[in-house]
Design a protein around this motif. Sequence first.
Motif, PDB file in Angstrom:
ATOM      1  N   CYS A 361       0.831  -1.209   0.000  1.00  0.00           N
ATOM      2  CA  CYS A 361       0.000   0.000   0.000  1.00  0.00           C
ATOM      3  C   CYS A 361       0.861   1.253   0.000  1.00  0.00           C
ATOM      4  O   CYS A 361       0.555   2.232  -0.706  1.00  0.00           O
ATOM      5  CB  CYS A 361      -0.925   0.006   1.222  1.00  0.00           C
ATOM      6  SG  CYS A 361      -2.281  -1.173   1.161  1.00  0.00           S
ATOM      7  N   GLU A 362       1.926   1.221   0.764  1.00  0.00           N
ATOM      8  CA  GLU A 362       2.829   2.374   0.841  1.00  0.00           C
ATOM      9  C   GLU A 362       3.495   2.633  -0.509  1.00  0.00           C
ATOM     10  O   GLU A 362       3.664   3.783  -0.932  1.00  0.00           O
ATOM     11  CB  GLU A 362       3.877   2.128   1.927  1.00  0.00           C
ATOM     12  CG  GLU A 362       4.781   3.308   2.224  1.00  0.00           C
ATOM     13  CD  GLU A 362       4.082   4.452   2.965  1.00  0.00           C
ATOM     14  OE1 GLU A 362       4.795   5.296   3.517  1.00  0.00           O
ATOM     15  OE2 GLU A 362       2.833   4.506   2.972  1.00  0.00           O
ATOM     16  N   ARG A 365       0.932   4.146  -2.755  1.00  0.00           N
ATOM     17  CA  ARG A 365       0.689   5.539  -2.377  1.00  0.00           C
ATOM     18  C   ARG A 365       1.708   6.454  -3.048  1.00  0.00           C
ATOM     19  O   ARG A 365       1.353   7.496  -3.615  1.00  0.00           O
ATOM     20  CB  ARG A 365       0.790   5.693  -0.849  1.00  0.00           C
ATOM     21  CG  ARG A 365       0.704   7.136  -0.368  1.00  0.00           C
ATOM     22  CD  ARG A 365       0.871   7.227   1.140  1.00  0.00           C
ATOM     23  NE  ARG A 365       2.235   7.019   1.593  1.00  0.00           N
ATOM     24  CZ  ARG A 365       3.180   7.956   1.638  1.00  0.00           C
ATOM     25  NH1 ARG A 365       2.923   9.182   1.223  1.00  0.00           N
ATOM     26  NH2 ARG A 365       4.385   7.677   2.092  1.00  0.00           N
ATOM     27  N   GLY A 403      -0.325  11.281  -3.072  1.00  0.00           N
ATOM     28  CA  GLY A 403       0.517  10.473  -2.187  1.00  0.00           C
ATOM     29  C   GLY A 403       1.571  11.277  -1.471  1.00  0.00           C
ATOM     30  O   GLY A 403       2.197  10.799  -0.526  1.00  0.00           O
ATOM     31  N   TRP A 409      -1.195  12.622   4.660  1.00  0.00           N
ATOM     32  CA  TRP A 409      -0.242  11.616   5.140  1.00  0.00           C
ATOM     33  C   TRP A 409       0.732  12.134   6.190  1.00  0.00           C
ATOM     34  O   TRP A 409       1.509  11.354   6.729  1.00  0.00           O
ATOM     35  CB  TRP A 409       0.531  11.063   3.938  1.00  0.00           C
ATOM     36  CG  TRP A 409      -0.371  10.537   2.864  1.00  0.00           C
ATOM     37  CD1 TRP A 409      -0.657  11.132   1.666  1.00  0.00           C
ATOM     38  CD2 TRP A 409      -1.143   9.340   2.897  1.00  0.00           C
ATOM     39  NE1 TRP A 409      -1.546  10.375   0.954  1.00  0.00           N
ATOM     40  CE2 TRP A 409      -1.864   9.261   1.679  1.00  0.00           C
ATOM     41  CE3 TRP A 409      -1.292   8.311   3.840  1.00  0.00           C
ATOM     42  CZ2 TRP A 409      -2.729   8.209   1.389  1.00  0.00           C
ATOM     43  CZ3 TRP A 409      -2.150   7.257   3.539  1.00  0.00           C
ATOM     44  CH2 TRP A 409      -2.855   7.215   2.332  1.00  0.00           C
ATOM     45  N   TRP A 421       0.340   1.985   7.781  1.00  0.00           N
ATOM     46  CA  TRP A 421      -0.809   1.176   7.382  1.00  0.00           C
ATOM     47  C   TRP A 421      -1.161   0.102   8.414  1.00  0.00           C
ATOM     48  O   TRP A 421      -2.036  -0.745   8.162  1.00  0.00           O
ATOM     49  CB  TRP A 421      -0.528   0.504   6.044  1.00  0.00           C
ATOM     50  CG  TRP A 421      -0.363   1.494   4.929  1.00  0.00           C
ATOM     51  CD1 TRP A 421       0.798   2.100   4.539  1.00  0.00           C
ATOM     52  CD2 TRP A 421      -1.396   2.012   4.088  1.00  0.00           C
ATOM     53  NE1 TRP A 421       0.560   2.962   3.497  1.00  0.00           N
ATOM     54  CE2 TRP A 421      -0.781   2.924   3.197  1.00  0.00           C
ATOM     55  CE3 TRP A 421      -2.765   1.791   3.992  1.00  0.00           C
ATOM     56  CZ2 TRP A 421      -1.499   3.612   2.229  1.00  0.00           C
ATOM     57  CZ3 TRP A 421      -3.482   2.474   3.029  1.00  0.00           C
ATOM     58  CH2 TRP A 421      -2.859   3.372   2.160  1.00  0.00           C
ATOM     59  N   PHE A 436      -6.826   7.486  -0.764  1.00  0.00           N
ATOM     60  CA  PHE A 436      -5.889   6.524  -1.350  1.00  0.00           C
ATOM     61  C   PHE A 436      -6.567   5.932  -2.582  1.00  0.00           C
ATOM     62  O   PHE A 436      -7.254   4.919  -2.515  1.00  0.00           O
ATOM     63  CB  PHE A 436      -5.552   5.440  -0.323  1.00  0.00           C
ATOM     64  CG  PHE A 436      -4.691   4.324  -0.857  1.00  0.00           C
ATOM     65  CD1 PHE A 436      -3.441   4.589  -1.384  1.00  0.00           C
ATOM     66  CD2 PHE A 436      -5.128   3.002  -0.802  1.00  0.00           C
ATOM     67  CE1 PHE A 436      -2.647   3.553  -1.873  1.00  0.00           C
ATOM     68  CE2 PHE A 436      -4.334   1.967  -1.267  1.00  0.00           C
ATOM     69  CZ  PHE A 436      -3.093   2.247  -1.816  1.00  0.00           C
TER      70      PHE A 436
END
Length: 500
Positions: A361-362, A365, A403, A409, A421, A436
Motif C-alpha cells: 500500500c505504501e 501511495r 501520495g 499523510w 498502514w 488513497f
Amino acid sequence: MLCYETAATVAAFFCIIYFFHRRFPLLTDYPIIGRLPEVLCNLWRIHDFTVQVLKSRGATTQLTAPWFTNINYLVTTDPLNVHHVLTKNFNNYVKGPECREILEAFGHGIFAADEEAWKYNRDLFHSLFKHRSFEEFLEKTIRKKVQNSLLVVLDHVQQQGSVVDLQDVFSRFTFDNICSIVLGYDPNCLSLDFPQVAIEKAFHEIEESVFYRNILPKSLWKLQKWLQIGKEKKMTEACITIDEFIYSCIASKKEDLSRYEENETGETFHVDLLTTLMREGKGKGEAHEDIFLRDAVFNLFVAGRDTLTSALTWFFWLVATNPLVEDKIVEEMNEKLGSNEKTVLSAEEVKKLVYLHGAICESLRLFPPIPFQRKEALKADVLPSGHGVNPNTVILFCLYSMGRYEEIWGKDCMEFKPERWISEKGGNVYVPSYKFIAFNAGPRTCLGKNSSFVQMKMVATAILHKYHVEVVEGCIVKPNLSIVLLMKDGLKVKIRKRET
C-alpha cells in the motif's frame, strides 16, 4: 524528447514557449498562452512538477492554455474534491467524448465508456470476477507462472551473476499471465532467451501516445495523426499490431468453441475470460460482436498488465533501497508461515501478511500505477474547495501528488513507511478510497483490486523468500511519460541468494 518526436510540426510552437518561459516567472498565467509553457518545459519531470505546483496553490489550481488547444483543466489533490466528484456527485462527472477520443485505442471498453455502456461492462466484468472458479483459475495461473518461469529466470540470473532489468522481467511475467487469464494460452514471453514480442511493445507505444494526447494541444496531435508522424504514427502502427493479434485470438477461440463445448468430465472446456465472455453472450441468445470482444480484451490487458508491472517494479525498488523494511517483511514471513517449504504461497497464506500488505500500500501511495485520471463535468457545480466548475470543464486528479500531500499523510509523507498502514492492534489500517485512490473510488472502483493484491503478494513472497534484490550502482530511477507509471530506463538489479 518531445521536440524530436514531433519534428517540424512543433518547432515554431516551442520557440514561442521558450520565449515566454525566459521572460516570465514560474507559475504565471502568460498572456494568450496561459500556463502551457511551464507545463511543456517541465514535461520531463511532470509528476514532481505537479506536486510543486499544487503545494504552492493549495491543492487545487486552474490550468489554462490558448483557446485553440482546448486545454482548460482544474487540477486537484484535495480529497474532499475527489470524494465529491467520484462518489457524492458521480452522475455529473463522466469520461466524456474528448476523453474517448484520446483513448481511441480503448474503443468502447470499460475505461472509456459512460452511462449505459459503462454499466453494462461493469456488471458483465463483475459477474465474471466474482465466481470462485475464476479466483481458483487466477491463483493456479499465477502460481504456475511464478514457479515455472519467474523463479527459473531469476535463478539463472543469480547463478550467472549478471545484471537484469527487473521491470522487463515483470513486464514479461504480467504479459504471459494476462494472456493466460484472458485468452487461455501462455506465449512464454518470460523465458531464458528473453524473446522480442511485438504485441507487448505495441501496448507500451499506445500508453505513451495516450499520455501525450493528454498533454499536447488537440490540434497538434490531430495534425500529427493526419501526417502520420511522431507518436501518432507509432500509435497507428501499434493499434494495427494489437488488433491483428486480438482478432486472430477471437477467431481461433470461436473455432475451439464450435468443436468443444465441454470436456470429457462435463466441466467447462475453458475458463479464460474471452471464452467466458463468448459463452455468456451465447447463453443469452445474443452473441457478442467481435468489436465488443476486441474492446473487452484490450481493456482487460491494460488493467491487468502494465499496472501490475508498475506496482511490482516500484515496490521492489523501494524494498531494495530500504533494507530495514525488507528485513521486517522476511521476518513476518518466517514468523507467520514458519517452515513452509512451498515455493509459491497460496492466496489464503499471503493474506496473513499484514506488514507486507502495508508495504505494498505504501508503494502504491508513492507510485500509483495510474498517476492521474480525468473527469468532465456535465453541469455547472461548485467543489468543496470552493472552486466553480463550468459544463465541459475537465478535472484532473493527480494521484502521484496525492501520495505526497501532507494534509493526508503527514509531514513524513515522502518516507517509505509501511507502519502507517498498521494499527496498534496489529491489523491493517483502513484509508478511505478518496484519499488513497490507487484503485479509483466510488462506483468506478477497480473490480480487480483484491486479485491485484493477491498477485503482488504471491510474487513478492516467492522472490523475497529466496533472493535479495540489489539495485546496481549508478542505476538512475525516474518515471517515464506514459499513462502507466513505469520506470523510464527500467530497474537494473543483481539477484543474490538469500542466506538462511
